[in-house]
Write a protein that holds these residues in place. Structure first.
Motif, PDB file in Angstrom:
ATOM      1  N   ILE A 121      21.867 -46.951  23.822  1.00 16.83           N
ATOM      2  CA  ILE A 121      20.710 -47.808  24.087  1.00 16.83           C
ATOM      3  C   ILE A 121      20.413 -47.829  25.585  1.00 16.83           C
ATOM      4  O   ILE A 121      19.249 -47.753  26.005  1.00 16.83           O
ATOM      5  N   SER A 122      21.446 -47.916  26.396  1.00 18.67           N
ATOM      6  CA  SER A 122      21.242 -47.926  27.848  1.00 18.67           C
ATOM      7  C   SER A 122      20.547 -46.651  28.311  1.00 18.67           C
ATOM      8  O   SER A 122      19.705 -46.675  29.216  1.00 18.67           O
ATOM      9  N   LEU A 270       8.167 -49.656  11.763  1.00 19.25           N
ATOM     10  CA  LEU A 270       7.497 -50.936  11.543  1.00 19.25           C
ATOM     11  C   LEU A 270       8.350 -52.108  12.017  1.00 19.25           C
ATOM     12  O   LEU A 270       7.884 -52.936  12.799  1.00 19.25           O
ATOM     13  N   ALA A 271       9.600 -52.152  11.582  1.00 20.85           N
ATOM     14  CA  ALA A 271      10.464 -53.266  12.001  1.00 20.85           C
ATOM     15  C   ALA A 271      10.811 -53.157  13.472  1.00 20.85           C
ATOM     16  O   ALA A 271      10.982 -54.165  14.162  1.00 20.85           O
ATOM     17  N   GLY A 272      10.915 -51.919  13.987  1.00 21.82           N
ATOM     18  CA  GLY A 272      11.371 -51.721  15.350  1.00 21.82           C
ATOM     19  C   GLY A 272      10.350 -52.024  16.410  1.00 21.82           C
ATOM     20  O   GLY A 272      10.706 -52.227  17.571  1.00 21.82           O
ATOM     21  N   HIS A 273       9.069 -52.066  16.064  1.00 20.72           N
ATOM     22  CA  HIS A 273       8.075 -52.360  17.103  1.00 20.72           C
ATOM     23  C   HIS A 273       7.449 -53.735  16.929  1.00 20.72           C
ATOM     24  O   HIS A 273       7.170 -54.424  17.906  1.00 20.72           O
ATOM     25  N   GLU A 274       7.250 -54.176  15.702  1.00 28.93           N
ATOM     26  CA  GLU A 274       6.508 -55.411  15.437  1.00 28.93           C
ATOM     27  C   GLU A 274       7.223 -56.636  16.002  1.00 28.93           C
ATOM     28  O   GLU A 274       6.604 -57.497  16.629  1.00 28.93           O
ATOM     29  N   PHE A 412      19.038 -53.320  21.033  1.00 25.55           N
ATOM     30  CA  PHE A 412      17.912 -52.477  21.444  1.00 25.55           C
ATOM     31  C   PHE A 412      16.706 -53.350  21.791  1.00 25.55           C
ATOM     32  O   PHE A 412      16.077 -53.195  22.849  1.00 25.55           O
ATOM     33  N   ALA A 413      16.377 -54.295  20.906  1.00 30.93           N
ATOM     34  CA  ALA A 413      15.206 -55.147  21.103  1.00 30.93           C
ATOM     35  C   ALA A 413      15.347 -56.018  22.345  1.00 30.93           C
ATOM     36  O   ALA A 413      14.390 -56.195  23.107  1.00 30.93           O
ATOM     37  N   LEU A 414      16.532 -56.576  22.575  1.00 30.42           N
ATOM     38  CA  LEU A 414      16.713 -57.476  23.716  1.00 30.42           C
ATOM     39  C   LEU A 414      16.696 -56.714  25.036  1.00 30.42           C
ATOM     40  O   LEU A 414      16.158 -57.203  26.030  1.00 30.42           O
TER      41      LEU A 414
END
Length: 459
Positions: A121-122, A270-274, A412-414
């Motif tokens: 992720i980094s 869809l879940a990863g961007h919304e 990833f999201a944070l």
């Protein structure tokens, strides 16, 4: 009894209290009218476990942290996604990691887990910052011209691009608008079909069903192109799609077919961007409404970054920036409500729940229980100091759920949210246009209604 206090486990099981509702409809009309308000009012009035009828279905609402731990962690196998709500979502995303169950889910989770390792992720941080920096150039032009921007659209396009590049190894800039428009159509219809118990698949020759099918076809075509292109250069690029495409079943040696790949790609797209887009959109709202918090954020960005672009290595130093995001997730959790099917009779917080029923969890309501969040409507990022976090139950705050089914992309999201906020907030102060009142729109996720029109001013 305090409405937010759990019943001791030693108390004999009781029938949960709850609203009577209307004959046949139960509370369906009230939920359709204001699901957020209904969940919160009901939790406050009736307590940690509430029983009611949603149409013909026996249903429960669980909001106390003890009950959430029971459902999401300790007895997770008794609360499954074998529920008509997920059946409706599967019409969009198929049987990917978000909607699958049992052995299929476990296999997909194990395959996906390495892609979300902190080191990987980094390494994606530079892509996130580059995309945010390019949006900043558009915002700078709007600053000079006085042009309005639709912040929700900007955040959606930005996070969709990042998911495409970082997780799927694909440049999606030419297709962002088509994907966003198609998803908006499916998003609105999916929620409407769920709330009206419209269970029949979209197979009728009506304009409504045709619109659903056409939007889904557009998404499927985009995903098919991504998979086809990647199959032509089948090698490990270190992204999630590479891992899925190269993985082999330990027993049979078989690889994923295109249908399973399609479902996983759709889920990540869809879940990863919304969710991250909505988190950032609400962050701009709350910073505008809370100038003291905005000043503290700017001070930290100036101290840590000194005007340069952030990197993944800066994320642990951006302590207040992360607290701003955490508090935004508390007040406006993107996943504001979720459901499970109760497999067998059980006892939750001292109350009996029946097998075969529907069980609902509401991060929106739990995040506002005064027992755990004094003055819950107040925006206060310092609720998330280590000292404050240590004295709260784990499940008083669960924007990414918890237990085995905790969101695989939470880190990833944070990190993405932190880097985007740091990049843009260093240079710009989005201000809501006069006359616009931000109100929550309860689609599959919680977004500001009206796409959040803003003007940009310089720091």
């Amino acid at each position: 009894m305090d409405a937010t206090t759990a019943v001791p486990a030693s108390t004999p099981p009781r029938i949960p209290p709850g609203p009577r509702g209307l004959p046949l409809l139960g509370v369906a009309l009230d939920v359709q009218k204001d699901v957020l308000g209904w969940n919160l009012r009901t939790a406050m009035e009736y307590g940690p476990v509430v029983q009611y009828r949603f149409g013909p279905l026996r249903s429960y609402l669980v909001t106390h942290p003890d009950g959430l731990k029971h459902v999401l962690q300790d007895h997770v196998k008794n609360y499954t996604k074998d529920h008509f709500g997920y059946a409706i979502i599967r019409r969009i995303a198929g049987n990917g990691i978000f909607t699958s169950e049992g052995a299929t889910w476990l296999r997909q989770r194990r395959l996906a887990q390495p892609a979300f390792h902190r080191a990987r992720i980094s390494a994606m941080g530079a892509q996130m910052v580059k995309a945010a920096d390019e949006l900043s150039e558009h915002w700078a032009a709007a600053q000079r011209s006085g042009e309005r921007r639709l912040a929700v659209n900007d955040m959606m396009s930005l996070t969709l691009r990042i998911v495409g590049e970082a997780l799927l190894g694909t440049d999606m800039r030419e297709e962002i608008r088509a994907v966003a428009d198609s998803f908006n159509t499916l998003n609105e219809q999916t929620v409407e079909r769920f709330r009206t118990l419209r269970l029949l698949p979209p197979i009728l020759p009506t304009a409504y069903d045709r619109t659903f099918r056409e939007a889904r076809r557009t998404l499927y075509e985009v995903v098919a192109r991504i998979i086809s292109l990647r199959r032509q250069r089948l090698e490990d690029h270190g992204d999630l799609l590479s891992m899925f495409m190269l993985a082999k079943d330990e027993e049979t040696g078989e690889q994923m077919d295109d249908e399973q790949l399609r479902d996983e790609v759709l889920t990540m797209l869809l879940a990863g961007h919304e969710t991250t887009a909505n988190l950032l959109s609400w962050t701009w709202v709350l910073l505008h409404q809370n100038p003291d918090a905005e000043r503290k954020l700017h001070a930290e960005l100036d101290e840590v970054l000194g005007g340069r672009l952030p990197t993944a290595e800066d994320v642990p130093k951006l302590v207040y920036t992360r607290r701003v995001l955490d508090e935004t997730l508390r007040i406006y959790p993107p996943i504001y409500s979720l459901t499970r099917k109760v497999v067998a009779d059980d006892v939750v917080c001292g109350y009996q729940v029946r097998g075969g029923s529907s069980l609902y969890l509401s991060p929106y309501a739990t995040h506002r229980l005064p027992e755990f969040w004094p003055d819950p409507e107040r925006f206060d990022p310092d609720r998330f100091t280590p000292e404050q976090v240590a004295v709260r139950p784990r499940y008083a705050y669960f924007p990414f759920l918890g237990g085995p089914r905790q969101c695989i992309g939470n880190n990833f999201a944070l990190m993405e949210g932190t880097l985007i906020l740091a990049t843009l907030a260093q240079r710009h102060r989005p201000r809501m246009v006069e006359g616009y009142t931000p109100t929550p729109e309860t689609l599959l996720t919680l977004r500001p209604k009206g796409e959040l029109p803003v003007t940009l001013s310089a720091r």
